[in-house]
Design a protein around this motif. Structure first.
Motif, PDB file in Angstrom:
ATOM      1  N   ARG A   1       0.842  -1.102  -0.035  1.00  0.00           N
ATOM      2  CA  ARG A   1       0.124  -0.157  -0.089  1.00  0.00           C
ATOM      3  C   ARG A   1       0.771   1.267  -0.020  1.00  0.00           C
ATOM      4  O   ARG A   1       0.690   2.385  -0.759  1.00  0.00           O
ATOM      5  CB  ARG A   1      -0.844  -0.083   1.043  1.00  0.00           C
ATOM      6  N   MET A   2       1.674   1.278   0.859  1.00  0.00           N
ATOM      7  CA  MET A   2       2.811   2.451   0.866  1.00  0.00           C
ATOM      8  C   MET A   2       3.466   2.483  -0.382  1.00  0.00           C
ATOM      9  O   MET A   2       3.659   3.706  -0.940  1.00  0.00           O
ATOM     10  CB  MET A   2       3.713   2.127   2.118  1.00  0.00           C
TER      11      MET A   2
ATOM     12  N   THR B   1       1.242   4.088  -2.779  1.00  0.00           N
ATOM     13  CA  THR B   1       0.987   5.375  -2.612  1.00  0.00           C
ATOM     14  C   THR B   1       2.315   6.227  -3.314  1.00  0.00           C
ATOM     15  O   THR B   1       2.126   7.544  -4.128  1.00  0.00           O
ATOM     16  CB  THR B   1       0.977   5.840  -1.219  1.00  0.00           C
TER      17      THR B   1
ATOM     18  N   GLU C   1       2.180   5.914  -7.548  1.00  0.00           N
ATOM     19  CA  GLU C   1       1.151   6.511  -8.193  1.00  0.00           C
ATOM     20  C   GLU C   1       0.756   7.813  -7.652  1.00  0.00           C
ATOM     21  O   GLU C   1       0.215   8.735  -8.552  1.00  0.00           O
ATOM     22  CB  GLU C   1      -0.048   5.753  -8.107  1.00  0.00           C
ATOM     23  N   ARG C   2       0.884   8.270  -6.331  1.00  0.00           N
ATOM     24  CA  ARG C   2       0.327   9.382  -5.882  1.00  0.00           C
ATOM     25  C   ARG C   2       1.483  10.584  -5.629  1.00  0.00           C
ATOM     26  O   ARG C   2       1.434  11.664  -5.873  1.00  0.00           O
ATOM     27  CB  ARG C   2      -0.315   9.205  -4.647  1.00  0.00           C
TER      28      ARG C   2
ATOM     29  N   THR D   1       1.775  16.339  -1.883  1.00  0.00           N
ATOM     30  CA  THR D   1       2.055  15.595  -0.629  1.00  0.00           C
ATOM     31  C   THR D   1       2.525  16.393   0.477  1.00  0.00           C
ATOM     32  O   THR D   1       2.208  16.475   1.564  1.00  0.00           O
ATOM     33  CB  THR D   1       2.856  14.250  -1.017  1.00  0.00           C
TER      34      THR D   1
ATOM     35  N   ALA E   1       6.150   9.212   1.763  1.00  0.00           N
ATOM     36  CA  ALA E   1       5.303   8.143   1.864  1.00  0.00           C
ATOM     37  C   ALA E   1       5.350   7.634   3.192  1.00  0.00           C
ATOM     38  O   ALA E   1       4.177   7.342   4.004  1.00  0.00           O
ATOM     39  CB  ALA E   1       5.795   6.960   1.070  1.00  0.00           C
TER      40      ALA E   1
END
Length: 231
Positions: free
Chosen positions: A70-71, A74, A77-78, A86, A156
């Protein structure tokens, strides 16, 4: 990934274009926006592969079963396409940072953080009350400058730590190596421990503390493994 079941037999890691890709039955893992899950650290890739490998055959899984994945998703992609977004989001945590509320006085962990921050010209105001603390002129600019030095991996990790602890300042100190993960957990769970000592056992409160500790430790693992990159 929510509601999916294990469909793969074998998990492996392959090197491609200088990056390391965890693979399922030899195929790359695709993230929600379609990008391939690939990281610079072979150690992190192996750990991510281990997450997928430990899911039992036919078992259901959710993103909560795959914290490192999940990290990484992130980060890829983010954060990587627009890290400043961020940084701006994280700076919002620093506006009213939980570390600056010290009803019982500044504890040793907070003292460590404040001493470390002073080296970057960051001197937060603290309060022993409940009213929002007003930070001095230049505070947010200095915190923003420190955030500007954080790469995708660090951002992240900071995102997870700030959510878990309620403190960007503490999270920055953890990423900067000034505060241990153990001390971060102790500070983050201090209020709940006080409540348990006063009111007795509360299973929901204990679960909250356990989940918070897991998030902090998972973020620490992601940071440590992600930094193991051969130059």
């Amino acid at each position: 990934m929510s509601g999916h079941k294990r469909f793969w037999k074998a998990v492996s890691v392959a090197q491609e274009n200088g990056l390391f890709e965890p693979r399922l039955d030899g195929r790359p893992i695709r993230l929600p926006q379609g990008k391939v899950l690939a990281v610079r650290s072979s150690a992190l890739a192996e750990a991510i592969a281990g997450e997928w490998g430990q899911i039992a055959e036919g078992a259901s899984f959710t993103p909560d079963s795959l914290p490192l994945t999940r990290m990484a998703g992130t980060m890829i992609e983010r954060i990587a396409p627009d890290p400043q977004t961020t940084r701006d989001m994280l700076l919002g945590f620093g506006v009213d940072d939980g570390l600056c509320y010290c009803a019982d006085g500044i504890n040793p962990v907070a003292e460590q953080v404040f001493a470390w921050l002073s080296g970057y010209g960051i001197h937060p105001s603290v309060t022993d009350g409940l009213m929002p603390v007003v930070q001095p002129e230049g505070y947010l600019e200095a915190v923003g400058q420190l955030l500007a030095t954080q790469g995708d991996l660090d951002l992240a990790v900071l995102g997870v730590l700030a959510q878990a602890t309620g403190s960007l300042l503490l999270s920055l100190a953890v990423v900067g190596g000034a505060v241990s993960l153990v001390d971060a957990v102790l500070w983050a769970n201090n209020d709940e421990k006080s409540q348990l000592a006063t009111w007795g056992q509360d299973d929901e409160l204990v679960r909250t503390m356990e989940n918070r500790e897991k998030d902090i430790l998972d973020a620490g693992m992601f940071l440590t493994l992600g930094r193991q990159v051969s130059i």
